[in-house]
Design an enzyme around this catalytic site. Structure first.
Site, PDB file in Angstrom:
ATOM      1  N   SER A 274      -5.914  -8.882  24.439  1.00 46.62           N
ATOM      2  CA  SER A 274      -5.048  -7.991  25.204  1.00 46.62           C
ATOM      3  C   SER A 274      -3.840  -7.581  24.369  1.00 46.62           C
ATOM      4  O   SER A 274      -3.190  -8.418  23.751  1.00 46.62           O
ATOM      5  CB  SER A 274      -4.587  -8.703  26.480  1.00 46.62           C
ATOM      6  OG  SER A 274      -3.776  -7.846  27.226  1.00 46.62           O
ATOM      7  N   GLY A 275      -3.567  -6.285  24.331  1.00 43.12           N
ATOM      8  CA  GLY A 275      -2.426  -5.780  23.574  1.00 43.12           C
ATOM      9  C   GLY A 275      -2.760  -5.425  22.133  1.00 43.12           C
ATOM     10  O   GLY A 275      -1.896  -4.963  21.383  1.00 43.12           O
TER      11      GLY A 275
ATOM     12  N   GLU B 149      -7.685 -12.873  27.415  1.00 37.59           N
ATOM     13  CA  GLU B 149      -6.366 -13.266  27.914  1.00 37.59           C
ATOM     14  C   GLU B 149      -6.198 -14.772  27.992  1.00 37.59           C
ATOM     15  O   GLU B 149      -7.132 -15.489  28.328  1.00 37.59           O
ATOM     16  CB  GLU B 149      -6.128 -12.662  29.311  1.00 37.59           C
ATOM     17  CG  GLU B 149      -5.744 -11.208  29.251  1.00 37.59           C
ATOM     18  CD  GLU B 149      -5.619 -10.560  30.613  1.00 37.59           C
ATOM     19  OE1 GLU B 149      -5.075  -9.448  30.658  1.00 37.59           O
ATOM     20  OE2 GLU B 149      -6.042 -11.134  31.629  1.00 37.59           O
TER      21      GLU B 149
ATOM     22  N   ASN C 280       1.004  -7.204  27.833  1.00 42.53           N
ATOM     23  CA  ASN C 280       0.935  -5.787  27.485  1.00 42.53           C
ATOM     24  C   ASN C 280       1.441  -4.972  28.664  1.00 42.53           C
ATOM     25  O   ASN C 280       0.917  -5.104  29.774  1.00 42.53           O
ATOM     26  CB  ASN C 280      -0.541  -5.439  27.169  1.00 42.53           C
ATOM     27  CG  ASN C 280      -0.732  -3.973  26.818  1.00 42.53           C
ATOM     28  OD1 ASN C 280       0.226  -3.193  26.797  1.00 42.53           O
ATOM     29  ND2 ASN C 280      -1.972  -3.604  26.534  1.00 42.53           N
TER      30      ASN C 280
ATOM     31  N   GLY D 282      -8.858  -6.876  27.264  1.00 48.38           N
ATOM     32  CA  GLY D 282      -8.981  -7.837  26.176  1.00 48.38           C
ATOM     33  C   GLY D 282      -8.860  -9.278  26.633  1.00 48.38           C
ATOM     34  O   GLY D 282      -8.420  -9.569  27.744  1.00 48.38           O
TER      35      GLY D 282
ATOM     36  N   THR E 227      -7.144   0.402  23.895  1.00 45.78           N
ATOM     37  CA  THR E 227      -7.089   1.618  24.700  1.00 45.78           C
ATOM     38  C   THR E 227      -6.489   2.776  23.905  1.00 45.78           C
ATOM     39  O   THR E 227      -6.987   3.908  23.968  1.00 45.78           O
ATOM     40  CB  THR E 227      -6.300   1.349  25.994  1.00 45.78           C
ATOM     41  OG1 THR E 227      -6.966   0.281  26.686  1.00 45.78           O
ATOM     42  CG2 THR E 227      -6.243   2.563  26.878  1.00 45.78           C
TER      43      THR E 227
ATOM     44  N   SER F   9      -1.521  -2.599  30.271  1.00 44.25           N
ATOM     45  CA  SER F   9      -2.760  -3.359  30.083  1.00 44.25           C
ATOM     46  C   SER F   9      -3.893  -2.838  30.971  1.00 44.25           C
ATOM     47  O   SER F   9      -3.704  -2.609  32.159  1.00 44.25           O
ATOM     48  CB  SER F   9      -2.486  -4.827  30.414  1.00 44.25           C
ATOM     49  OG  SER F   9      -3.640  -5.593  30.187  1.00 44.25           O
ATOM     50  N   SER F  10      -5.061  -2.648  30.389  1.00 44.31           N
ATOM     51  CA  SER F  10      -6.235  -2.227  31.161  1.00 44.31           C
ATOM     52  C   SER F  10      -6.652  -3.359  32.077  1.00 44.31           C
ATOM     53  O   SER F  10      -6.841  -4.481  31.617  1.00 44.31           O
ATOM     54  CB  SER F  10      -7.406  -1.905  30.231  1.00 44.31           C
ATOM     55  OG  SER F  10      -7.011  -1.042  29.199  1.00 44.31           O
TER      56      SER F  10
HETATM   57  N1  LIG Z   1      -2.451   3.200  16.925  1.00 42.21           N
HETATM   58  C1  LIG Z   1      -1.317   2.861  17.533  1.00 42.21           C
HETATM   59  N2  LIG Z   1      -0.146   3.458  17.191  1.00 42.21           N
HETATM   60  C2  LIG Z   1       1.007   3.125  17.792  1.00 42.21           C
HETATM   61  N3  LIG Z   1       1.110   2.189  18.748  1.00 42.21           N
HETATM   62  C3  LIG Z   1       0.003   1.549  19.130  1.00 42.21           C
HETATM   63  C4  LIG Z   1      -1.279   1.846  18.559  1.00 42.21           C
HETATM   64  N4  LIG Z   1      -2.177   1.037  19.137  1.00 42.21           N
HETATM   65  C5  LIG Z   1      -1.504   0.300  20.034  1.00 42.21           C
HETATM   66  N5  LIG Z   1      -0.195   0.593  20.053  1.00 42.21           N
HETATM   67  C6  LIG Z   1       0.858  -0.028  20.906  1.00 42.21           C
HETATM   68  O1  LIG Z   1       0.345  -1.234  21.460  1.00 42.21           O
HETATM   69  C7  LIG Z   1       0.380  -1.197  22.888  1.00 42.21           C
HETATM   70  C8  LIG Z   1      -0.830  -1.912  23.450  1.00 42.21           C
HETATM   71  O2  LIG Z   1      -1.991  -1.218  23.110  1.00 42.21           O
HETATM   72  P1  LIG Z   1      -3.214  -1.053  24.121  1.00 42.21           P
HETATM   73  O3  LIG Z   1      -2.731  -0.830  25.499  1.00 42.21           O
HETATM   74  O4  LIG Z   1      -4.142  -0.067  23.530  1.00 42.21           O
HETATM   75  O5  LIG Z   1      -3.838  -2.522  24.065  1.00 42.21           O
HETATM   76  P2  LIG Z   1      -5.258  -3.009  24.630  1.00 42.21           P
HETATM   77  O6  LIG Z   1      -5.959  -3.650  23.504  1.00 42.21           O
HETATM   78  O7  LIG Z   1      -5.939  -1.893  25.327  1.00 42.21           O
HETATM   79  O8  LIG Z   1      -4.804  -4.153  25.644  1.00 42.21           O
HETATM   80  P3  LIG Z   1      -5.476  -4.594  27.058  1.00 42.21           P
HETATM   81  O9  LIG Z   1      -6.643  -5.459  26.738  1.00 42.21           O
HETATM   82  O10 LIG Z   1      -4.365  -5.366  27.711  1.00 42.21           O
HETATM   83  O11 LIG Z   1      -5.833  -3.358  27.792  1.00 42.21           O
HETATM   84  C9  LIG Z   1       0.432   0.280  23.233  1.00 42.21           C
HETATM   85  O12 LIG Z   1       1.089   0.495  24.466  1.00 42.21           O
HETATM   86  C10 LIG Z   1       1.234   0.853  22.065  1.00 42.21           C
HETATM   87  O13 LIG Z   1       2.605   0.671  22.284  1.00 42.21           O
HETATM   88  C1  LIG Z   2       0.038   4.036  29.187  1.00 41.19           C
HETATM   89  O1  LIG Z   2      -1.160   4.707  28.888  1.00 41.19           O
HETATM   90  C2  LIG Z   2      -1.252   6.014  29.472  1.00 41.19           C
HETATM   91  C3  LIG Z   2      -2.590   6.585  29.235  1.00 41.19           C
HETATM   92  O2  LIG Z   2      -3.532   5.662  29.049  1.00 41.19           O
HETATM   93  C4  LIG Z   2      -0.196   6.888  28.861  1.00 41.19           C
HETATM   94  O3  LIG Z   2      -0.288   8.184  29.394  1.00 41.19           O
HETATM   95  C5  LIG Z   2       1.151   6.277  29.151  1.00 41.19           C
HETATM   96  O4  LIG Z   2       2.136   7.010  28.499  1.00 41.19           O
HETATM   97  C6  LIG Z   2       1.237   4.814  28.707  1.00 41.19           C
HETATM   98  N1  LIG Z   2       2.421   4.236  29.257  1.00 41.19           N
HETATM   99  C7  LIG Z   2       3.235   3.483  28.563  1.00 41.19           C
HETATM  100  C8  LIG Z   2       4.400   2.920  29.326  1.00 41.19           C
HETATM  101  O5  LIG Z   2       3.086   3.239  27.374  1.00 41.19           O
HETATM  102 MG   LIG Z   3      -6.511  -1.536  27.221  1.00 39.73          MG
END
Ligand SMILES: Nc1ncnc2c1ncn2[C@@H]1O[C@H](COP(=O)(O)OP(=O)(O)OP(=O)(O)O)[C@@H](O)[C@H]1O
Ligand SMILES: *[C@@H]1O[C@H](CO)[C@@H](O)[C@H](O)[C@H]1NC(C)=O
Ligand SMILES: [Mg+2]
Ligand SMILES: *[C@@H]1O[C@H](CO)[C@@H](O)[C@H](O)[C@H]1NC(C)=O
Ligand SMILES: *[C@@H]1O[C@H](CO)[C@@H](O)[C@H](O)[C@H]1NC(C)=O
Ligand SMILES: *[C@@H]1O[C@H](CO)[C@@H](O)[C@H](O)[C@H]1NC(C)=O
Length: 542
Positions: free
Chosen positions: A97-98, A386, A145, A384, A102, A148-149
């Site tokens: 997670s994080g 946790e 996160n 992801g 996504t 978080s999804s």
């Molecule tokens: N390529 C990127 N560039 C900039 N910031 C990023 C990038 N990838 C991730 N981040 C940062 O990391 C945060 C967490 O990423 P994300 O939500 O994609 O995690 P995740 O793996 O989908 O987690 P979860 O399993 O909880 O859904 C994002 O909100 C963003 O701030």
């Molecule tokens: C969370 O993700 C959504 C789309 O998946 C994006 O539009 C939004 O800006 C993000 N919010 C934050 C607080 O990062």
């Molecule tokens: Mg996610």
């Protein structure tokens, strides 16, 4: 390249080598690294200027070695593979997670939309709105996160044989519905509740949706008393609300549908405020009533159902024995459980309805291409792995899903790859890897796997969370399961990612996930067409 390292590295510690290389690259802001077909993506936690259309062009249809590793190259490889071999492709994203799954999925969709440039600009616009919309309903702030999804998502982008994008389809898995009614310390409800609250506040429509302006509804309130302050003052909530309205509109939801969605969400928030009190009569002491009708009346009005019927369905239930219908009263606790079950069901079905509706609005136009000759690239992005301070049923489900993906990875990275080397007579070092099949079997086997045992125990009316853990202990005799001493409802699992301790409190109830028939009957009488539909149609997989 990593291949060279792998092939030349007979004595070195492979893991240390990889981590050393990744760290070195991270220090230079080189987030991406290839290992065979796999792209390792590190999370930069900052905005890199490497995702502009210029970069999409740079990575379009060139050999992978021509440019530094990039997520666009992975998307490009899937796209070119689909066109060249006339075969569907799939990109699987994994990580804790994080980790950035996504965000990576968004970047893949962005590049695929660029590659699949149909003349149909409207369709491209729609596809780009899908993720933000479903994520507003399916993502939430957790301890790890803040975006978080809380569900698994498989997005298929469909293309014509010549590679023009022609539609999209989402499947959703295992939405964490329990979040609607309760969140762990420091966590929040699904984003959408805050977005609409802020949006309706700024539009001065809170009273129309029967949402209070001072004290937030219980489902989104927390101990700090800061929630309302945030809703009113946090600019991002208001902006996100506008973004969501825009998504709905671009994708093609009608105004009436969006209005119904908001009413159902506000209905859920009001449902959460319904409270019960015990009444004792001469003969019975286990009856409940609703002492303050305001929340009940509000919920009923928003859901377009009768408030008396709703009260009945919450405080009593019908039992049919030998053809006779008997009405039994609900205790206060039981009534509160029914109320929360109703809220979870409303949210879960609303979410599925939105997904189905998106699929209908984004399905390929039959005049352009018949679906059979089309091809697709699928992108799997789930929640992801946790490991919180307290891990409940949801974390177990999430981690089992990740365990399954890890198995798939092991198969592709190690097992199948090594078989191929051997078949081709390549003398490569056999890498030792942890096969997690035995652990998956412990979860999934029938009838003695952990999930089967859980289902079995859920069918016993006298079972408790404690008898459940006893049952696990008696039956799961292997090194992956243990029961810590002195912590009653606790059990531990040795996952691929390490040890996690689970708290079995509430497991049975969450696994049963029942919605009393009485509630179904009432909701079906709703004059809100959307709501009626949610509880009338049989449930499908999505
Ligand atoms: N390529 C990127 N560039 C900039 N910031 C990023 C990038 N990838 C991730 N981040 C940062 O990391 C945060 C967490 O990423 P994300 O939500 O994609 O995690 P995740 O793996 O989908 O987690 P979860 O399993 O909880 O859904 C994002 O909100 C963003 O701030
Ligand atoms: C969370 O993700 C959504 C789309 O998946 C994006 O539009 C939004 O800006 C993000 N919010 C934050 C607080 O990062
Ligand atoms: Mg996610
Ligand atoms: C990245 O940029 C967006 C908007 O362009 C901004 O909201 C966000 O805070 C930035 N994130 C970081 C980590 O700098
Ligand atoms: C309560 O909500 C506020 C603001 O929404 C947040 O900052 C805080 O972490 C939350 N606290 C708890 C204990 O959940
Ligand atoms: C989970 O957290 C516990 C306690 O902090 C820790 O001992 C354990 O190693 C962690 N497991 C994983 C898989 O990270």
């Amino acid at each position: 390249s990593f291949q060279e390292i792998l092939l030349n590295c007979e004595t070195c510690d492979l893991q240390d080598t990889i981590i050393y290389q990744l760290k070195k690259r991270y220090a230079d802001l080189q987030m991406y690294t290839y290992v065979g077909d796999i792209l390792i993506a590190l999370n930069p936690f900052q905005n890199l200027s490497i995702y502009s259309p210029q970069f999409s062009k740079l990575y379009h249809g060139v050999k992978r070695s021509s440019n530094p590793p990039h997520i666009f190259a992975t998307a490009d490889a899937a796209y070119q593979g689909m066109i060249t071999f006339n075969k569907d492709q799939c990109i699987i994203i994994s990580g804790e997670s994080g980790a950035g799954k996504t965000e990576s999925a968004h970047l893949i969709v962005q590049h695929l939309t660029f590659l699949g440039k149909a003349n149909n600009r409207a369709l491209r616009e729609k596809i780009l709105q899908v993720n933000p919309l479903v994520e507003a309903f399916g993502n939430a702030c957790t301890a790890i996160n803040d975006n978080s999804s809380r569900f698994g998502k498989y997005l298929e982008m469909m293309f014509t044989p010549t590679g023009a994008v022609m539609g999209a389809k989402i499947s959703e898995y295992l939405l964490e519905k329990s979040r609607v009614i309760k969140q762990a310390l420091g966590e929040k409800n699904f984003h959408i509740f805050y977005y609409i609250y802020a949006g309706l506040y700024h539009q001065k429509k809170l009273s129309e949706y029967k949402l209070p302006e001072k004290k937030p509804p219980r489902y989104i309130d927390n101990d700090t008393g800061k929630v309302m302050h945030d809703i009113i003052n946090k600019e991002s909530y208001g902006t996100q609300f506008e973004a969501i309205e825009h998504c709905f509109q671009i994708i093609g939801f009608t105004k009436e549908e969006v209005h119904s969605v908001y009413r159902i969400l506000a209905g859920i928030l009001n449902t959460g405020n319904i409270e019960f009190a015990a009444i004792s009569s001469q003969h019975q002491t286990d009856k409940s009533e609703v002492p303050n009708m305001e929340a009940l009346d509000n919920a009923a009005a928003l859901l377009s159902i009768g408030s008396e019927e709703l009260q009945e369905a919450l405080t009593s239930h019908c039992v049919v024995t030998r053809g006779e219908t008997i009405i039994r009263t609900n205790t206060v606790d039981k009534a509160a459980d029914v109320r929360d079950a109703m809220s979870k069901a409303l949210y879960g079905r609303l979410f599925s309805w939105i997904v189905n509706r998106i699929n209908t609005l984004l399905q390929p136009d039959k005049n352009i291409c018949n679906a059979e000759s089309g091809m697709n690239v699928g992108i799997l992005d789930i929640f992801g792995f946790e490991n919180f301070t307290r891990n409940s049923f949801e974390q177990l489900c999430i981690n089992i899903a990740n365990e399954q993906i890890q198995f798939y990875f092991n198969q592709h990275i190690f097992a199948l790859e090594q078989m191929e080397y051997q078949n081709e007579g390549i003398d490569a070092v056999l890498v030792d890897y942890e096969d997690n099949r035995p652990l998956l079997d412990m979860f999934l086997q029938k009838p003695m796997g952990l999930l089967s045992l859980l289902d079995e125990e859920s069918r016993f009316p006298q079972a408790t969370d404690l008898t459940l853990v006893d049952k696990f202990e008696d039956n799961l005799r292997c090194k992956y399961f243990w029961r810590p001493k002195r912590v009653e409802l606790c059990f531990g699992i040795q996952h691929y990612a390490g040890k996690v301790q689970y708290d079995a409190y509430g497991f049975l109830e969450k696994n049963r996930d029942t919605l009393p028939a009485d509630i179904m009957v009432v909701l079906r009488t709703s004059e809100n067409r959307l709501l009626q539909q949610l509880f009338s149609s049989p449930l499908t997989k999505t």
